[in-house]
Structure formats: structure tokens, C-alpha cells
Scaffold this motif. Structure first.
Motif, short mmCIF file in Angstrom:
data_model
loop_
_atom_site.label_atom_id
_atom_site.label_comp_id
_atom_site.label_asym_id
_atom_site.label_seq_id
_atom_site.Cartn_x
_atom_site.Cartn_y
_atom_site.Cartn_z
N LEU A 1 -2.80 4.47 12.28
CA LEU A 1 -2.20 3.39 11.48
C LEU A 1 -2.78 3.38 10.07
O LEU A 1 -2.05 3.23 9.08
N LEU A 2 -4.08 3.56 9.96
CA LEU A 2 -4.72 3.59 8.63
C LEU A 2 -4.18 4.74 7.79
O LEU A 2 -3.86 4.56 6.61
N THR A 3 -4.05 5.90 8.38
CA THR A 3 -3.53 7.07 7.66
C THR A 3 -2.12 6.81 7.14
O THR A 3 -1.82 7.08 5.96
N ALA A 4 -1.26 6.28 7.99
CA ALA A 4 0.13 6.00 7.58
C ALA A 4 0.18 4.92 6.50
O ALA A 4 0.93 5.03 5.53
N THR A 5 -0.64 3.90 6.66
CA THR A 5 -0.65 2.79 5.69
C THR A 5 -1.16 3.27 4.33
O THR A 5 -0.57 2.95 3.29
#
Length: 142
Positions: free
Chosen positions: A121-125
Motif C-alpha cells: 500500500l505504501l509503495t502504491a500510495t
């Protein structure tokens, strides 16, 4: 390419990753709360109710982030979603209290699945944030 203005404009992948993190986080915190005595070296003051309260506090950061995106405060919302994802790494603190081998297999599964989901999620965000900043820069430069 049009900038992101609404929640419905966000890539579906972000919604899927947020749902995965939400579920793995709930799984970890639920396991922690229900089997609190099986987690080694946790403070005696930590109770089932406190574990659930912390989970609700963490989850509210993500919910507020998505609500802000929906209200067209996209950058602020994405930043809060990134913070929400970062909070998923807190589960690694269990290993500061006791080595992985001291935890039950299910505790390790719930901790590590939450961390993996948070990392995705952090990578995509962060990818969306960088894209948004680049779009703004192109618009202001052109």
C-alpha cells in the motif's frame, strides 16, 4: 493525463491494496487482542480493549485519508493513506520485544502479512503522490 480529483479516479489497485492492508491489520490486531498472553514480553498493562482501540485509531487515519481524497483534498488524503500504511510496520515491534522464534506461527503470519500489505500500500500510495507532483509540475511549467 488528467490529475486525480475523486476517489473514483484512483487506480483500483490502491483500493485493493488498502482493503488487503485493512484486513491483514484487523487479523493481526484481532489475533493480538484475543491471544494477548501468547505474545511474549508485552507489557502487562496492555489489554484486549487497548489493542482494539489502537487498531481503530490507526484505521481512522486511513479512513480520513480516503475521505479527504473523496472531498478533493487528494494530496493531503494520499499523504494520510501513506501514514496509515507506515503504521503497518509497527507490528515489527513485536520482534524488538522477543525474537521471531518465541512467537507462535500464527502470530508471525499475522505480523508479517500486515507488514507486507502495508509495504504494498505504501509503495502504491507513494507512486501516486510522485505522479501527482509531476503532473502539477508539468502543468505549472507548461
Amino acid at each position: 493525463m488528467n490529475p486525480i480529483h475523486r476517489l473514483s479516479d484512483l487506480p483500483k489497485l490502491l483500493a485493493v491494496l488498502a482493503a488487503a492492508y485493512f484486513l491483514t491489520s484487523l487479523g493481526h490486531f484481532s489475533h493480538n487482542a484475543e491471544f494477548i498472553c501468547e505474545y511474549p514480553n508485552l507489557p502487562a498493562s496492555l489489554t484486549r480493549a487497548k489493542v482494539y482501540a489502537v487498531w481503530m485509531g490507526i484505521t481512522s487515519v486511513g479512513v480520513i485519508g480516503f475521505l479527504l481524497i473523496r472531498k478533493r483534498f487528494v494530496m493531503t488524503g494520499l499523504l494520510l493513506v501513506a501514514v496509515y500504511a507506515l503504521l503497518g510496520f509497527d507490528g515489527l515491534g513485536h520482534y524488538a520485544l522477543a525474537p521471531m522464534a518465541w512467537h507462535t506461527p500464527m502470530a508471525n503470519i499475522t505480523i508479517l502479512s500486515e507488514v507486507v500489505a502495508a509495504a504494498l500500500l505504501l509503495t502504491a500510495t507513494l507512486g501516486l503522490l510522485v505522479s501527482r507532483v509531476r503532473q502539477r509540475h508539468r502543468v505549472s511549467a507548461g
